[in-house]
Write a protein that holds these residues in place. Structure first.
Motif, short mmCIF file in Angstrom:
data_model
loop_
_atom_site.label_atom_id
_atom_site.label_comp_id
_atom_site.label_asym_id
_atom_site.label_seq_id
_atom_site.Cartn_x
_atom_site.Cartn_y
_atom_site.Cartn_z
N CYS A 20 -8.56 -2.38 -2.97
CA CYS A 20 -8.22 -2.59 -1.94
C CYS A 20 -8.95 -0.97 -1.14
N PHE A 21 -9.11 0.13 -1.93
CA PHE A 21 -9.87 0.99 -1.48
C PHE A 21 -11.62 0.67 -0.31
N LEU A 22 -11.48 -0.42 -1.21
CA LEU A 22 -13.27 -1.03 -1.25
C LEU A 22 -13.00 -0.70 0.25
N PHE A 23 -12.09 -2.38 0.70
CA PHE A 23 -12.41 -3.06 1.80
C PHE A 23 -11.73 -2.51 2.66
N LEU A 24 -10.43 -1.46 2.02
CA LEU A 24 -10.72 -0.91 3.73
C LEU A 24 -11.27 0.07 4.66
N TYR A 25 -12.07 1.01 3.03
CA TYR A 25 -12.74 1.83 3.70
C TYR A 25 -14.02 1.72 3.92
N THR A 26 -14.89 0.28 4.18
CA THR A 26 -15.99 -0.67 4.54
C THR A 26 -15.56 -0.72 5.46
N ALA A 27 -14.10 -0.30 5.80
CA ALA A 27 -13.85 -1.02 7.32
C ALA A 27 -13.91 1.08 8.17
N THR A 28 -12.96 1.45 7.31
CA THR A 28 -12.80 3.40 7.95
C THR A 28 -14.11 3.94 7.86
N GLN A 29 -14.46 4.27 7.54
CA GLN A 29 -16.29 4.99 6.83
C GLN A 29 -16.58 4.65 7.51
N THR A 30 -17.34 3.40 7.93
CA THR A 30 -18.18 2.60 9.12
C THR A 30 -17.88 3.08 10.16
N PHE A 31 -16.79 2.81 10.34
CA PHE A 31 -16.17 3.64 12.22
C PHE A 31 -16.13 4.73 12.01
N LEU A 32 -16.19 5.98 11.18
CA LEU A 32 -15.81 7.42 11.40
C LEU A 32 -16.90 7.76 11.45
N ASN A 33 -17.98 7.10 10.63
CA ASN A 33 -19.62 7.76 10.47
C ASN A 33 -20.03 7.16 11.78
N LEU A 90 -1.73 1.03 9.73
CA LEU A 90 -2.14 2.17 10.61
C LEU A 90 -3.96 1.85 10.94
N TYR A 91 -4.24 2.18 9.78
CA TYR A 91 -5.85 1.56 9.87
C TYR A 91 -6.21 1.20 10.91
N ILE A 92 -5.81 -0.23 11.14
CA ILE A 92 -6.57 -1.53 11.34
C ILE A 92 -5.85 -0.77 12.92
N LEU A 93 -4.72 -0.20 13.75
CA LEU A 93 -4.89 0.08 14.91
C LEU A 93 -5.81 1.26 15.03
N PHE A 94 -5.81 2.16 14.45
CA PHE A 94 -6.67 2.83 14.82
C PHE A 94 -8.59 2.92 14.84
N ILE A 95 -8.64 2.19 14.46
CA ILE A 95 -9.81 0.94 14.58
C ILE A 95 -9.99 0.37 15.96
#
Length: 439
Positions: A20-33, A90-95
């Motif tokens: 679950c974290f793999l999918f969520l942070y595939t999006a989030t880590q890429t965006f933060l980077n 909420l992570y979806i909204l942030f991205i």
């Protein structure tokens, strides 16, 4: 109970949460980077858009840190699975918030993202501890961290392909990246809704140990005041400063170094890929050597020292390879040596190895020190780290790269000393308990 090739049920659940974290942070880590690069590109296209990428990230981590004091109370009320699912939404909204290109919307949702991070990581710490016995804790932390770190590789590889040959980030490429990352975060949210209950039955725990929010807050404060937690705070704060640097400052600095030519923007996700690769290497090494290291009295210290040394080497190489003004935006300034792509990416690997070693050992030591206060200790760890991340991003708006690297190197030494002392206290505590139990 064996589930997959001898893997116990608790570990199986940890693996599912890790996916679950793999999918969520595939999006989030890429965006933060890429967040600083994306925000800067919007400003280039829209003269009325006045938002600073570092300030957004600082706001995220400030609200995250403040919220962590109430994190254990919140997850005690709404449950682990609901907490993680709501956070993922909420992570979806942030991205997706940057699509509207409205400063007020981006800042408001950044504040909500901090609260989401509090729910997510406090629940993750408790879920991990509930599904792991002391004997497999380090291994399960390593498994989780390997999945988590792999997320940086997947998302950034996609961005690397999209940004091929681009010196500047155009609107079409920017929006395509954001839409794709939003969809991936949506998949993660769906997976979180199917997360199985913790090994230690969450429903029974609620019936038997119904604790008021005030009681949870008091317990969190008591853990915060312990000698071990106060000592480890130095290491935790350095972890946060380093996280800010490697996740949101260093990669954009590579992209802003126009000495790299037309591929400068493409190097931002490439740096993220190799940062994630370094994190995976650091985590996998600990999984492979887990039994051997656990038998050594200085096992945790060996891992942490390896990570700190890797970081110090990377700081020295970055100092001579990237111009000091690169943290602020596009620059044609020259570094001490001619900026070299290979050195820049190699530094990303070293930063990742150090980050993987540092985070796993932080989780490992607090899980051993506070086995009955998993939610509280994880919340405090993330509180110390998040405040330092916010400080790191805030300082990045004022201090050039050379000043930041010097400060990080000094803090790294203090972090190592603090961890050594805390680990000595842990071993003494463990030996004293064994001596009391021996007739």
């Amino acid at each position: 109970m064996n589930i997959l090739c001898g893997i116990d049920l608790g570990t199986t659940k940890v693996i599912y949460m890790s996916v679950c974290f793999l999918f969520l942070y595939t999006a989030t880590q890429t965006f933060l980077n890429m967040e600083k690069t994306i925000i800067t590109s919007i400003s280039d296209d829209n003269e009325y858009f006045e938002v600073d990428g570092y300030n957004i990230l600082a706001l995220v981590y400030i609200t995250y840190g403040v919220s962590l004091w109430l994190g254990p109370s919140a997850i005690n009320i709404i449950g682990l699975r609901t907490s993680m699912t709501a956070a993922a939404f909420l992570y979806i909204l942030f991205i997706s918030s940057v699509i509207v290109e409205k400063a007020w919307a981006i800042y408001v949702i950044a504040g909500l993202e901090g609260i989401a991070g509090c729910l997510l990581w406090t629940a993750e710490g408790k879920y991990l501890a509930s599904n792991s016995s002391p004997e497999v804790m380090s291994r399960n932390v390593g498994i989780f961290w390997t999945f988590y770190c792999s997320s940086s590789i997947i998302g950034n590889l996609y961005s690397f392909y999209i940004l091929e040959g681009k010196k500047y980030l155009d609107r079409g490429s920017r929006n395509l990246i954001i839409y794709t990352l939003t969809i991936i975060a949506g998949v993660a949210t769906l997976l979180f809704t199917l997360l199985p209950p913790a090994e230690k039955n969450e429903t029974e725990d609620k019936k038997l140990q119904k604790v008021s929010p005030l009681k949870e807050l008091k317990t969190t404060w008591e853990v915060f005041k312990t000698k071990e937690m106060m000592i480890l705070a130095v290491t935790f704060c350095y972890t946060g400063l380093h996280q800010a640097f490697c996740s949101g400052i260093y990669s954009p600095s590579i992209g802003f170094t126009l000495q790299f030519g037309n591929r400068s923007k493409q190097l931002v996700p490439l740096s993220g890929v190799f940062l994630g690769l370094g994190q995976v290497i650091g985590s996998c090494w600990q999984i492979i050597q887990g039994k051997r290291l656990s038998k050594l009295r200085w096992g945790r210290r060996i891992v942490l020292t390896t990570g700190i040394v890797a970081q110090l080497i990377s700081f020295a190489l970055i100092y001579i390879n990237i111009p000091p003004s690169a943290v602020f935006g596009n620059t044609t300034e020259s570094a001490i040596i001619k900026s070299n792509i290979f050195i820049a990416i190699f530094c990303s690997v070293l930063l990742g190895i150090g980050d993987g070693c540092l985070n796993t050992q932080n989780f490992s030591i607090i899980a051993i020190l506070f086995p009955n206060e998993a939610a509280q200790s994880c919340a405090l760890y993330n509180f110390s780290k998040s405040v330092s991340v916010a400080v790191g991003f805030f300082l990045a708006t004022f201090f050039n790269l050379y000043h930041q690297l010097t400060f990080l190197a000094i803090m790294a030494i203090f972090a190592l000393i603090s961890y050594f002392y805390a680990d000595m206290c842990t071993l003494k505590k463990y030996n004293d308990q064994n001596n009391k139990s021996t007739p």
